[in-house]
Design a protein around this motif. Structure first.
Motif, PDB file in Angstrom:
ATOM      1  N   ALA A   1      50.149  37.843  35.260  1.00  0.00           N
ATOM      2  CA  ALA A   1      49.316  37.135  34.273  1.00  0.00           C
ATOM      3  C   ALA A   1      47.837  37.335  34.589  1.00  0.00           C
ATOM      4  O   ALA A   1      47.026  37.562  33.682  1.00  0.00           O
ATOM      5  N   GLU A   2      47.494  37.281  35.867  1.00  0.00           N
ATOM      6  CA  GLU A   2      46.100  37.491  36.266  1.00  0.00           C
ATOM      7  C   GLU A   2      45.673  38.928  35.966  1.00  0.00           C
ATOM      8  O   GLU A   2      44.560  39.181  35.513  1.00  0.00           O
ATOM      9  N   ARG A   3      46.584  39.869  36.189  1.00  0.00           N
ATOM     10  CA  ARG A   3      46.306  41.278  35.882  1.00  0.00           C
ATOM     11  C   ARG A   3      46.024  41.457  34.390  1.00  0.00           C
ATOM     12  O   ARG A   3      45.063  42.110  34.003  1.00  0.00           O
ATOM     13  N   ALA A   4      46.877  40.860  33.557  1.00  0.00           N
ATOM     14  CA  ALA A   4      46.710  40.974  32.108  1.00  0.00           C
ATOM     15  C   ALA A   4      45.366  40.397  31.674  1.00  0.00           C
ATOM     16  O   ALA A   4      44.637  41.025  30.893  1.00  0.00           O
ATOM     17  N   LEU A   5      45.027  39.233  32.184  1.00  0.00           N
ATOM     18  CA  LEU A   5      43.750  38.615  31.825  1.00  0.00           C
ATOM     19  C   LEU A   5      42.571  39.456  32.297  1.00  0.00           C
ATOM     20  O   LEU A   5      41.568  39.574  31.596  1.00  0.00           O
ATOM     21  N   LYS A   6      42.692  40.044  33.459  1.00  0.00           N
ATOM     22  CA  LYS A   6      41.615  40.885  33.997  1.00  0.00           C
ATOM     23  C   LYS A   6      41.383  42.115  33.107  1.00  0.00           C
ATOM     24  O   LYS A   6      40.247  42.502  32.850  1.00  0.00           O
ATOM     25  N   VAL A   7      42.462  42.727  32.629  1.00  0.00           N
ATOM     26  CA  VAL A   7      42.368  43.940  31.813  1.00  0.00           C
ATOM     27  C   VAL A   7      41.729  43.660  30.452  1.00  0.00           C
ATOM     28  O   VAL A   7      40.973  44.479  29.945  1.00  0.00           O
ATOM     29  N   ILE A   8      42.007  42.489  29.878  1.00  0.00           N
ATOM     30  CA  ILE A   8      41.453  42.196  28.554  1.00  0.00           C
ATOM     31  C   ILE A   8      40.235  41.274  28.620  1.00  0.00           C
ATOM     32  O   ILE A   8      39.667  40.919  27.586  1.00  0.00           O
ATOM     33  N   ALA A   9      39.832  40.901  29.840  1.00  0.00           N
ATOM     34  CA  ALA A   9      38.676  40.011  29.997  1.00  0.00           C
ATOM     35  C   ALA A   9      37.402  40.712  29.552  1.00  0.00           C
ATOM     36  O   ALA A   9      37.257  41.923  29.688  1.00  0.00           O
ATOM     37  N   GLY A  10      36.504  39.931  29.058  1.00  0.00           N
ATOM     38  CA  GLY A  10      35.235  40.471  28.594  1.00  0.00           C
ATOM     39  C   GLY A  10      34.966  39.948  27.204  1.00  0.00           C
ATOM     40  O   GLY A  10      35.888  39.751  26.406  1.00  0.00           O
ATOM     41  N   ARG A  11      33.742  39.713  26.918  1.00  0.00           N
ATOM     42  CA  ARG A  11      33.340  39.123  25.641  1.00  0.00           C
ATOM     43  C   ARG A  11      33.795  39.972  24.449  1.00  0.00           C
ATOM     44  O   ARG A  11      34.097  39.460  23.400  1.00  0.00           O
ATOM     45  N   TRP A  12      33.871  41.283  24.610  1.00  0.00           N
ATOM     46  CA  TRP A  12      34.060  42.166  23.463  1.00  0.00           C
ATOM     47  C   TRP A  12      35.387  42.912  23.417  1.00  0.00           C
ATOM     48  O   TRP A  12      35.712  43.496  22.391  1.00  0.00           O
ATOM     49  N   LYS A  13      36.154  42.943  24.492  1.00  0.00           N
ATOM     50  CA  LYS A  13      37.349  43.790  24.510  1.00  0.00           C
ATOM     51  C   LYS A  13      38.347  43.443  23.413  1.00  0.00           C
ATOM     52  O   LYS A  13      38.854  44.332  22.723  1.00  0.00           O
TER      53      LYS A  13
END
Length: 137
Positions: free
Chosen positions: A18-30
């Motif tokens: 879950a942390e991996r998934a959030l890290k990959v899509i994290a960011g204001r614009w992704k």
């Protein structure tokens, strides 16, 4: 000594899924960029026009990170002048139902806080099953 021509990963990804998934899509614009790529390939200038609040530098940075994580592919066409298009890969397209769920949750959250009138429209069209299985970028 490491090969300087090879780019190292931006950051080591977490071990917890879950942390991996959030890290990959994290960011204001992704998520916003992916949202626009769900409809098909787009040129950098078209993406920029769809997101007037993003700088070109940040847009390119976010696209590169998503490309590195396998969510976006970049195609360079041998034309004069050259043309570059970005598209969501099958892995990126697999986030569409997740972003739809996040959109719906965001609407629910706004309803609970009586802030629904402050929301922009969130239109994500679930992709028919035949399309998600047909494209394996």
């Amino acid at each position: 000594m490491a090969n300087p021509s090879k780019r190292p990963p931006i950051k080591r990804l977490p071990m917890l899924p879950a942390e991996r998934a959030l890290k990959v899509i994290a960011g204001r614009w992704k998520a916003v960029i992916l949202y626009h790529l769900f409809d098909g390939p787009r040129r950098l200038s078209a993406l920029k026009a769809m997101m007037p609040g993003i700088t070109q530098k940040v847009l390119i940075q976010q696209l590169r990170e998503m490309e590195e994580h396998g969510l976006v592919s970049r195609e360079i066409f041998a034309e004069v002048p050259s043309r570059v298009e970005y598209s969501a890969t099958s892995l990126g397209l697999s986030l569409e139902p997740i972003l739809l769920a996040l959109c719906q949750w965001g609407q629910h959250h706004a309803d609970e806080l009586n802030e629904r009138d402050r929301l922009a429209d969130c239109i994500i069209r679930p992709r028919p099953a035949r399309e998600t299985h047909a494209s394996h970028n």
